[in-house]
Design a protein around this motif. Structure first.
Motif, mmCIF file in Angstrom:
data_model
loop_
_atom_site.group_PDB
_atom_site.id
_atom_site.type_symbol
_atom_site.label_atom_id
_atom_site.label_comp_id
_atom_site.label_asym_id
_atom_site.label_seq_id
_atom_site.Cartn_x
_atom_site.Cartn_y
_atom_site.Cartn_z
ATOM 1 N N GLU A 37 0.801 -1.226 0.000
ATOM 2 C CA GLU A 37 0.000 0.000 0.000
ATOM 3 C C GLU A 37 0.836 1.278 0.000
ATOM 4 O OE1 GLU A 37 -2.902 2.442 3.071
ATOM 5 O OE2 GLU A 37 -2.752 0.275 3.311
ATOM 6 N N PHE A 79 -9.563 3.841 -1.185
ATOM 7 C CA PHE A 79 -9.328 2.449 -1.544
ATOM 8 C C PHE A 79 -9.715 2.185 -2.993
ATOM 9 C CE2 PHE A 79 -8.872 1.439 2.994
ATOM 10 C CZ PHE A 79 -7.814 0.556 2.926
ATOM 11 N N GLU A 80 -10.777 2.811 -3.467
ATOM 12 C CA GLU A 80 -11.153 2.641 -4.871
ATOM 13 C C GLU A 80 -10.008 3.068 -5.785
ATOM 14 O OE1 GLU A 80 -13.022 4.033 -2.559
ATOM 15 O OE2 GLU A 80 -15.145 3.482 -2.790
ATOM 16 N N PHE A 82 -7.156 0.491 -5.532
ATOM 17 C CA PHE A 82 -7.460 -0.735 -6.272
ATOM 18 C C PHE A 82 -7.245 -0.514 -7.768
ATOM 19 C CE2 PHE A 82 -10.714 -1.700 -2.741
ATOM 20 C CZ PHE A 82 -9.737 -2.302 -1.965
ATOM 21 N N THR A 124 -3.507 -0.336 -8.515
ATOM 22 C CA THR A 124 -2.958 -1.688 -8.440
ATOM 23 C C THR A 124 -3.230 -2.454 -9.724
ATOM 24 O OG1 THR A 124 -3.283 -1.709 -6.037
ATOM 25 C CG2 THR A 124 -2.993 -3.842 -7.117
ATOM 26 N N ARG A 177 -2.888 -7.983 -6.512
ATOM 27 C CA ARG A 177 -3.614 -7.696 -5.280
ATOM 28 C C ARG A 177 -2.915 -6.572 -4.542
ATOM 29 N NH1 ARG A 177 0.251 -11.166 -3.374
ATOM 30 N NH2 ARG A 177 0.519 -10.225 -1.335
ATOM 31 N N SER A 230 -12.840 -4.692 -3.143
ATOM 32 C CA SER A 230 -11.533 -5.100 -3.673
ATOM 33 C C SER A 230 -11.690 -6.212 -4.707
ATOM 34 C CB SER A 230 -10.616 -5.547 -2.534
ATOM 35 O OG SER A 230 -11.008 -6.797 -2.000
ATOM 36 N N ARG A 231 -12.573 -7.151 -4.431
ATOM 37 C CA ARG A 231 -12.786 -8.240 -5.382
ATOM 38 C C ARG A 231 -13.492 -7.747 -6.637
ATOM 39 N NH1 ARG A 231 -13.411 -10.486 -0.290
ATOM 40 N NH2 ARG A 231 -15.672 -10.221 -0.245
ATOM 41 N N TYR A 243 -13.015 -4.910 -8.053
ATOM 42 C CA TYR A 243 -11.975 -4.296 -8.873
ATOM 43 C C TYR A 243 -10.973 -5.327 -9.400
ATOM 44 C CZ TYR A 243 -13.088 0.658 -8.133
ATOM 45 O OH TYR A 243 -13.684 1.900 -8.157
ATOM 46 N N THR A 260 -8.741 -6.822 -7.531
ATOM 47 C CA THR A 260 -7.483 -6.695 -6.785
ATOM 48 C C THR A 260 -7.740 -6.986 -5.307
ATOM 49 O OG1 THR A 260 -7.866 -4.309 -6.550
ATOM 50 C CG2 THR A 260 -6.466 -5.009 -8.368
ATOM 51 N N ILE A 318 -7.607 -7.908 -1.364
ATOM 52 C CA ILE A 318 -6.626 -7.695 -0.289
ATOM 53 C C ILE A 318 -6.459 -9.042 0.407
ATOM 54 C CG2 ILE A 318 -6.056 -6.364 1.772
ATOM 55 C CD1 ILE A 318 -8.177 -4.337 0.941
#
Length: 288
Positions: free
Chosen positions: A9, A18-19, A22, A25, A32, A61-62, A64, A66, A68
């Motif tokens: 991170e 976080f968006e 992601f 990433t 991930r 996260s899933r 996107y 990616t 965690i």
């Protein structure tokens, strides 16, 4: 050979949602994101999020693409399990339980633990005793929630080798406590003590859950870019050893620097690390 390459991170400028993290990433080619729970108040505050908010983070996260899957829990540096202060030890265990709960709800499989009995205090027989007691309680709690704990090999003599990590893994004797080594730190320790880094890495056979990939040089443990000509991390040898022992989760650990073109740096890191992993994988597949 299939593997997962994660982005630390802190390679992304602080303050991103976080968006946004992601998306960065994904765009930069990593599989991930590794979340950081360090000493800062704003990252510690994540551990107090509601269950629904944490579950939504995992879902997002899933979505996107990616997930965690790993957490770097370095906050114990400030609130260590082995502290002389009973209130600090109490907070340390509170952080540990909250981190496990967060991981369970976010879909995180592995928490990387900082290998310190204490950091801002002098260690002694008592700090080592309390550290071990805290580890036993932490592993028992993690086991009930199905979250793996893995020691990071650090920059201090207390736990800067896999061999030292394994002494505590053996003492706790719980399958939910293992080792998540940092090969950059291991390389510095190998040069310091005069042993071979792969020989040390192999001492964790059957207990390595993931590997941190990081550039270091003697006396410097962070803030280096991958491929720095002064760096000495033996990526292919270490990755090859990890692959032979069943490791398939790797994380690139590096940091954003002010003014840096972070997208280029992250993309370059992805290309560098994938080349090292795939070179190592090809060697393993060819029986080297």
């Amino acid at each position: 050979m299939e593997y997962s390459l994660g982005l630390y991170e802190k390679a992304i400028p602080a303050g991103k949602t976080f968006e946004e993290m992601f998306e960065i990433t994904r765009q930069c080619g990593f599989d991930r994101l590794e979340i950081s729970i360090d000493e800062t108040d704003w990252r510690q505050e994540r551990l107090d999020w509601s269950k629904d908010k944490v579950m939504e983070l995992g879902r997002l996260s899933r979505e996107y693409g990616t997930p965690i899957r790993t957490m770097c829990l370095s906050g114990h540096r400030k609130w260590p399990l082995g502290s002389h202060d009973p209130e600090t030890r109490k907070r340390s265990m509170d952080i540990m339980r909250k981190a496990v709960d967060f991981s369970e709800n976010a879909g995180i499989s592995i928490i990387q633990l900082a290998g310190y009995d204490v950091y801002y205090e002098e260690g002694d027989e008592d700090t080592r005793k309390w550290f071990l007691e805290g580890l036993k309680a932490s592993a028992a709690y993690a086991a009930r929630h199905g979250v793996m704990l893995g020691f990071e090999t650090m920059e201090t003599p207390f736990m800067d080798t896999v061999e030292k990590s394994m002494a505590y893994v053996s003492a706790v004797n719980n399958p939910w406590l293992n080792v998540y080594p940092d090969i950059g730190n291991l390389e510095n320790a190998a040069k310091l003590y005069g042993h071979d880094v792969v020989d040390d890495l192999n001492k964790g056979e059957g207990h390595l859950v993931a590997i941190h990939l990081k550039e270091t040089k003697p006396g410097l443990y962070r803030d280096m870019n991958f491929g720095d000509p002064t760096g000495h991390t033996e990526y292919v040898r270490c990755i090859k050893a990890g692959l032979k022992m069943g490791v398939r989760i790797f994380t690139g650990e590096f940091w954003y620097h002010d003014g840096q073109d972070y997208m280029k740096t992250i993309k370059d890191a992805n290309a560098f690390l994938r080349d090292k992993i795939e070179t190592a994988a090809k060697a393993v597949e060819e029986g080297e």
